[in-house]
Design an enzyme around this catalytic site. Structure first.
Site, PDB file in Angstrom:
ATOM      1  N   ARG A 205       3.510  -9.453   0.362  1.00 18.07           N
ATOM      2  CA  ARG A 205       4.591  -8.734   1.053  1.00 18.07           C
ATOM      3  C   ARG A 205       5.620  -9.714   1.628  1.00 18.07           C
ATOM      4  O   ARG A 205       6.130  -9.516   2.732  1.00 18.07           O
ATOM      5  CB  ARG A 205       4.028  -7.873   2.197  1.00 18.07           C
TER       6      ARG A 205
ATOM      7  N   SER B 160       2.967   1.610   4.758  1.00 13.98           N
ATOM      8  CA  SER B 160       2.135   0.762   5.630  1.00 13.98           C
ATOM      9  C   SER B 160       3.012   0.172   6.729  1.00 13.98           C
ATOM     10  O   SER B 160       4.012  -0.459   6.442  1.00 13.98           O
ATOM     11  CB  SER B 160       1.527  -0.393   4.845  1.00 13.98           C
TER      12      SER B 160
ATOM     13  N   GLU C 201       4.566  -4.959   8.963  1.00 17.00           N
ATOM     14  CA  GLU C 201       5.149  -5.093   7.632  1.00 17.00           C
ATOM     15  C   GLU C 201       6.584  -4.576   7.660  1.00 17.00           C
ATOM     16  O   GLU C 201       7.462  -5.060   6.957  1.00 17.00           O
ATOM     17  CB  GLU C 201       4.317  -4.289   6.615  1.00 17.00           C
TER      18      GLU C 201
HETATM   19  N1  EPU Z   1      -9.275   2.659   5.267  1.00 16.32           N
HETATM   20  C1  EPU Z   1      -9.964   3.350   6.218  1.00 16.32           C
HETATM   21  N2  EPU Z   1      -9.274   4.230   7.011  1.00 16.32           N
HETATM   22  C2  EPU Z   1      -7.945   4.459   6.871  1.00 16.32           C
HETATM   23  C3  EPU Z   1      -7.233   3.735   5.876  1.00 16.32           C
HETATM   24  C4  EPU Z   1      -7.917   2.819   5.075  1.00 16.32           C
HETATM   25  O1  EPU Z   1     -11.163   3.184   6.389  1.00 16.32           O
HETATM   26  O2  EPU Z   1      -7.401   5.275   7.611  1.00 16.32           O
HETATM   27  C5  EPU Z   1     -10.002   1.749   4.363  1.00 16.32           C
HETATM   28  C6  EPU Z   1     -10.179   2.402   2.992  1.00 16.32           C
HETATM   29  O3  EPU Z   1     -11.315   3.183   2.933  1.00 16.32           O
HETATM   30  C7  EPU Z   1     -10.260   1.230   2.068  1.00 16.32           C
HETATM   31  C8  EPU Z   1      -9.384   0.199   2.730  1.00 16.32           C
HETATM   32  O4  EPU Z   1      -9.243   0.582   4.102  1.00 16.32           O
HETATM   33  O5  EPU Z   1     -11.556   0.714   2.001  1.00 16.32           O
HETATM   34  C9  EPU Z   1      -8.058   0.021   2.045  1.00 16.32           C
HETATM   35  O6  EPU Z   1      -7.295   1.211   2.076  1.00 16.32           O
HETATM   36  P1  EPU Z   1      -6.217   1.589   0.941  1.00 16.32           P
HETATM   37  O7  EPU Z   1      -6.817   1.487  -0.401  1.00 16.32           O
HETATM   38  O8  EPU Z   1      -5.589   2.886   1.309  1.00 16.32           O
HETATM   39  O9  EPU Z   1      -5.148   0.423   0.969  1.00 16.32           O
HETATM   40  P2  EPU Z   1      -4.500  -0.422   2.142  1.00 16.32           P
HETATM   41  O10 EPU Z   1      -5.027  -1.803   2.070  1.00 16.32           O
HETATM   42  O11 EPU Z   1      -4.610   0.281   3.446  1.00 16.32           O
HETATM   43  C10 EPU Z   1      -2.532  -1.312   0.680  1.00 16.32           C
HETATM   44  C11 EPU Z   1      -1.046  -1.420   0.761  1.00 16.32           C
HETATM   45  C12 EPU Z   1      -0.388  -0.081   0.442  1.00 16.32           C
HETATM   46  C13 EPU Z   1      -0.824   0.351  -0.941  1.00 16.32           C
HETATM   47  C14 EPU Z   1      -2.350   0.461  -0.947  1.00 16.32           C
HETATM   48  C15 EPU Z   1      -2.890   0.831  -2.306  1.00 16.32           C
HETATM   49  C16 EPU Z   1      -0.608  -3.125   2.447  1.00 16.32           C
HETATM   50  C17 EPU Z   1      -0.097  -3.414   3.805  1.00 16.32           C
HETATM   51  N3  EPU Z   1      -0.647  -1.838   2.098  1.00 16.32           N
HETATM   52  O12 EPU Z   1      -2.961  -0.428   1.710  1.00 16.32           O
HETATM   53  O13 EPU Z   1       1.012  -0.293   0.427  1.00 16.32           O
HETATM   54  O14 EPU Z   1      -0.243   1.582  -1.319  1.00 16.32           O
HETATM   55  O15 EPU Z   1      -2.916  -0.840  -0.592  1.00 16.32           O
HETATM   56  O16 EPU Z   1      -2.847  -0.268  -3.147  1.00 16.32           O
HETATM   57  O17 EPU Z   1      -0.940  -4.054   1.713  1.00 16.32           O
HETATM   58  C18 EPU Z   1       3.028  -0.129   1.703  1.00 16.32           C
HETATM   59  O18 EPU Z   1       3.108  -1.357   1.608  1.00 16.32           O
HETATM   60  O19 EPU Z   1       3.905   0.544   2.306  1.00 16.32           O
HETATM   61  C19 EPU Z   1       1.871   0.540   1.134  1.00 16.32           C
HETATM   62  C20 EPU Z   1       1.673   1.858   1.281  1.00 16.32           C
END
Ligand code: EPU
Length: 337
Positions: free
Chosen positions: A165, A237, A333
């Site tokens: 990012r 995010s 972010e």
């Molecule tokens: N999780 C929870 N509770 C929540 C949210 C997440 O326990 O409320 C856990 C999930 O179960 C999972 C882990 O956290 O094990 C990761 O969650 P998720 O797959 O939703 O992805 P993320 O790491 O929270 C990142 C990106 C997103 C992108 C998703 C999917 C960043 C900051 N965010 O989120 O990007 O869509 O992966 O690849 O890296 C954005 O940048 O605006 C964005 C939405």
């Protein structure tokens, strides 16, 4: 064409739907207009903010400066061989329209980035990423114009200094350049990445695993977790996923055995901020009109009528709480203005 508007409300230009105004709003449709504008600007000294889709900003007050909106829209194939196609898109093309174009032609490389809000010109700035893919994997060149001199530039991928990012456009060149187009190198032969999260499960449900199905799966997963900014103001995010040392991770793992973590560079462990915020009990909570999305805790939302400061207050309360509970400092972010 150049359009200049004074004291212009940005409510429809930021996905948090914050109602603030910019002293000047300048829209340009061609690169030569932008160069002309920078060579004839009378109020040098006023800060410039380049706004794409406004999907990664949080405005906390009126912007005393010039908001520049490059609505340069075109997609052109520049070159093609057996393996790759080089497609150039204007900065003002809606990111998901570009993805749709590539998927429709079966050009591989951006399908996992389906439905990310914003424009093509914003994609390199924060190196947008999702579902195991990021823009840097397919960006070949970024073209733009320097604000001060009106000179044009072409950066290759190395010069963009992409990171998680992050890029040179978000760091040393912040506010100093306007991106006008991006050249992408896409694959012509099937090259899908379906390992992340629930993609495989969705494809099994559909009984097909082509590029169209991957796009469909990602659109469905995103719609099920992330609020539509057209309905509920948000900027995806709000925080980055923090990186902590392996020692710190192991220590926390004793207390929270279910805590997820992924190895990143330099022996650090990346922890999902959404999990931390969820675990700390913030999911679905609100402070006034600012809320934490009940389906993905990493997304802060405008419940209607929130000010930028309402959102910021909630963000800071979360940051302090996560620091107290886990000893982890979350980094935003979203660009706070
Ligand atoms: N999780 C929870 N509770 C929540 C949210 C997440 O326990 O409320 C856990 C999930 O179960 C999972 C882990 O956290 O094990 C990761 O969650 P998720 O797959 O939703 O992805 P993320 O790491 O929270 C990142 C990106 C997103 C992108 C998703 C999917 C960043 C900051 N965010 O989120 O990007 O869509 O992966 O690849 O890296 C954005 O940048 O605006 C964005 C939405």
């Amino acid at each position: 064409m150049i359009t200049v508007l004074n004291n212009y409300s940005l409510k429809n230009h930021n996905t948090f739907n914050i109602d603030i105004s910019a002293s000047k709003f300048v829209e340009v449709t061609r690169v030569q207009d932008l160069i002309y504008h920078f060579n004839h600007r009378d109020d040098n000294g006023l800060p410039i903010l380049v706004l794409g889709g406004g999907s990664n900003v949080l405005f906390t007050k009126d912007f005393n400066g010039e908001v520049l909106s490059p609505v340069i829209k075109y997609i052109e194939i520049r070159e093609e061989n057996d393996e790759f196609v080089y497609a150039e898109a204007g900065a003002g093309v809606i990111w998901d329209d570009f993805v749709e174009f590539c998927v429709g032609k079966e050009y591989y490389g951006v399908e996992n980035l389906s439905l990310i809000p914003g424009t093509v010109g914003a994609a390199p700035v924060q190196n947008i990423g999702a579902y195991g893919a990021e823009a840097a994997n397919v960006i070949q060149e970024v073209k733009g114009v320097y604000v001060d001199s009106g000179d044009s530039f072409v950066f290759n991928k190395e010069q963009c200094r992409f990171g998680y990012r992050a890029s040179i456009f978000k760091k040393s060149l912040k506010g100093k350049v306007v991106i006008t187009s991006v050249l992408f190198r896409l694959y012509k032969n099937a090259k899908l990445n379906i390992d992340y999260g629930d993609i495989k499960k969705k494809l099994e449900e559909y009984g097909s695993d082509d590029i169209y199905s991957v796009r469909k799966a990602i659109v469905e997963i995103r719609r099920s977790k992330l609020p539509d900014p057209g309905e509920t103001g948000n900027a995806g995010s709000f925080f980055k996923n923090p990186e902590i040392t392996a020692e710190h991770f192991n220590e926390l793992k004793l207390k929270y055995p279910s805590m997820p973590g992924y190895k990143s560079e330099y022996g650090m462990i990346k922890v999902p901020a959404g999990w931390l915020i969820d675990k700390a009990g913030w999911k679905g909570k609100n402070m006034g009109r600012a809320g934490v999305n009940p389906r993905q805790a990493l997304v802060l939302v405008n419940l209607g009528g929130a000010t930028g400061n309402d959102i910021l207050r909630l963000a800071e309360a979360i940051e302090n709480d996560i620091n107290e509970k886990f000893g982890i400092r979350l980094e935003k972010e979203v660009n706070v203005i």
